[in-house]
Design a protein around this motif. Structure first.
Motif, short mmCIF file in Angstrom:
data_model
loop_
_atom_site.label_atom_id
_atom_site.label_comp_id
_atom_site.label_asym_id
_atom_site.label_seq_id
_atom_site.Cartn_x
_atom_site.Cartn_y
_atom_site.Cartn_z
N LYS A 164 0.73 -1.19 -0.06
CA LYS A 164 -0.02 0.08 -0.01
C LYS A 164 0.71 1.12 -0.12
CE LYS A 164 -0.87 0.09 5.09
NZ LYS A 164 -1.76 0.06 6.09
N ASP A 165 1.96 1.25 0.51
CA ASP A 165 2.82 2.38 0.48
C ASP A 165 3.33 2.77 -0.58
OD1 ASP A 165 2.55 2.69 3.34
OD2 ASP A 165 4.36 1.95 3.85
N SER A 166 3.53 1.68 -1.59
CA SER A 166 4.31 2.04 -3.01
C SER A 166 3.18 1.97 -4.08
CB SER A 166 5.18 0.76 -3.55
OG SER A 166 4.65 -0.39 -3.12
N LEU A 167 2.14 1.16 -3.71
CA LEU A 167 1.26 1.18 -4.92
C LEU A 167 -0.24 2.02 -4.55
CD1 LEU A 167 1.59 -2.45 -6.00
CD2 LEU A 167 2.41 -0.34 -7.06
N GLY A 168 -0.25 2.23 -3.14
CA GLY A 168 -1.62 2.82 -2.99
C GLY A 168 -2.65 1.62 -2.54
N THR A 169 -3.84 1.91 -2.38
CA THR A 169 -4.77 0.67 -1.71
C THR A 169 -5.07 -0.30 -2.71
OG1 THR A 169 -5.89 2.64 -0.70
CG2 THR A 169 -6.97 0.58 -1.13
N VAL A 170 -4.83 -1.57 -2.32
CA VAL A 170 -5.34 -2.51 -3.27
C VAL A 170 -6.48 -3.17 -2.83
CG1 VAL A 170 -4.41 -4.98 -4.12
CG2 VAL A 170 -2.80 -2.75 -4.01
N ILE A 171 -7.62 -3.42 -3.30
CA ILE A 171 -8.90 -4.02 -2.77
C ILE A 171 -8.99 -5.58 -3.50
CG2 ILE A 171 -11.27 -3.72 -2.86
CD1 ILE A 171 -11.06 -0.85 -3.21
N ILE A 172 -8.92 -6.34 -2.45
CA ILE A 172 -9.41 -7.64 -2.72
C ILE A 172 -10.72 -7.92 -3.42
CG2 ILE A 172 -9.27 -10.06 -2.03
CD1 ILE A 172 -6.54 -8.65 -2.28
N GLU A 173 -10.97 -8.56 -4.21
CA GLU A 173 -12.48 -8.86 -4.90
C GLU A 173 -12.43 -10.49 -4.95
OE1 GLU A 173 -15.06 -8.37 -8.77
OE2 GLU A 173 -13.73 -6.70 -8.03
N ASN A 174 -13.05 -11.14 -4.09
CA ASN A 174 -13.24 -12.77 -4.48
C ASN A 174 -14.20 -12.98 -5.50
OD1 ASN A 174 -12.45 -12.07 -1.25
ND2 ASN A 174 -11.56 -14.07 -2.18
N ARG A 175 -13.79 -13.72 -6.49
CA ARG A 175 -14.80 -14.19 -7.62
C ARG A 175 -14.85 -15.77 -7.82
NH1 ARG A 175 -15.82 -9.76 -11.19
NH2 ARG A 175 -17.20 -11.29 -12.33
#
Length: 323
Positions: free
Chosen positions: A53-64
């Motif tokens: 998150k510090d290098s890419l920003g927020t990463v949201i997990i989406e379960n499919r």
């Protein structure tokens, strides 16, 4: 003059921010996990999402979940190639399913841009401890010798037709020149319960799943399916020590849609490789019996192509098919 200096300074600051290696963007990155929440793949994805998150920003997990992983993988394949949607590729979605399913919604070889492998989890050949003691089986050689001396008396369970346990069992039977009846169950947990209760003689199970019962003495570990010994079971030899070249690992990694710019893929690779190498990630993965594996996009792509070719032969050998 002062106003021009202030304006120039503002433009310089904005330029520095926009050229930051942190891939800063207004929208969060979506990481699609093609399996249900709570499993090892989901857990490792969430660990890495927190670390980047510090290098890419927020990463949201989406379960499919669904379709053996095909639904989630297809969502990645059809997403915009802008670096804002990435996903998990796994041995099932990118090596087994293309040969197991008669119709696939995506092309595993062409529709994805590799980022990096994440982990490898060994599988392990296990027997019910009481059964192994009764049959006097302590090693893989003992198991093969018993099977040859007692044709068709052994059986093995798996999480279903075409599962990693099924394919490992068929590859083992062919390499050892033995026969054992395959009994498919509706998932890995029912298959392990069948082994624990003595309904089946042996299974090829995921090490993370089997480890608690191995430690408890309920299951006897005969051999691991990686080419080298696993740090988690250093005293258990690989199947390959007896059957040369035998290797069936559970692995997963990160991919983006095909056409994602190479510089974006490179930045994603840099961020996630750093996360994989962090002490926090390694500690969490060790609890799942998962060994971190990080590589370049090119190396991960070559690995997935090799796995796809390998499993074509293994799936055909098993005779498994999903229509």
């Amino acid at each position: 003059m002062k106003r021009r200096i202030l304006i120039a300074s503002a433009f310089a600051a904005a330029a520095a921010f926009s050229s930051s290696p942190a891939l800063a963007q207004a929208r969060p990155i979506r990481l699609i996990v093609p399996y249900a929440a709570g499993g090892p793949i989901d857990v490792t994805a969430r660990v890495l999402a927190e670390r980047v998150k510090d290098s890419l920003g927020t990463v949201i997990i989406e379960n499919r979940p669904g379709g053996g992983g095909n639904i989630g993988a297809d969502a990645v394949a059809k997403a915009a190639p802008d670096g804002l949607t990435i996903g998990i590729s796994a041995v099932a979605t990118h090596a087994i399913n293309p040969w197991l399913f008669s119709k696939m919604p995506y092309d595993a070889a062409k529709d994805f841009a590799p980022i990096t492998q994440m982990v490898r989890v060994p599988n392990v050949l296990v027997m019910n401890a009481d059964t192994a003691a009764r049959l006097k089986i302590n090693t893989l050689a003992d198991l093969i010798a018993y099977a040859k001396a007692n044709p068709a008396k052994l059986n093995y369970g798996s999480g279903g037709n075409g599962s990693a346990g099924h394919l490992a069992g068929e590859l083992f039977k062919q390499g050892a020149g033995i026969f054992a009846v395959h009994i498919p169950y509706n998932g890995g947990n029912p298959a392990q319960l069948a082994l624990l209760s003595g309904q089946v003689d042996f299974n090829f199970d995921n090490l993370a799943t089997a480890a608690p019962n191995i430690r408890a003495g309920k299951l006897k570990a005969i051999a691991v399916t990686t080419l080298q010994r696993s740090p988690a079971l250093p005293d258990v030899p690989p199947v390959a020590d007896t059957l040369k070249g035998f290797a069936i690992d559970t692995w997963w990694g990160l991919v983006a849609p095909a056409g994602t710019p190479k510089d974006v893929v490179a930045k994603l690779n840099q961020a996630f490789v750093a996360a994989l190498q962090s002490p926090e990630a390694r500690s969490r993965f060790a609890g799942l019996m998962a060994e971190p594996v990080n590589n370049t996009p090119e190396d991960f792509g070559s690995f997935m192509r090799a796995e796809l070719a390998k499993y074509e032969k293994v799936v055909k050998l098993s005779g498994a098919k999903v229509d």
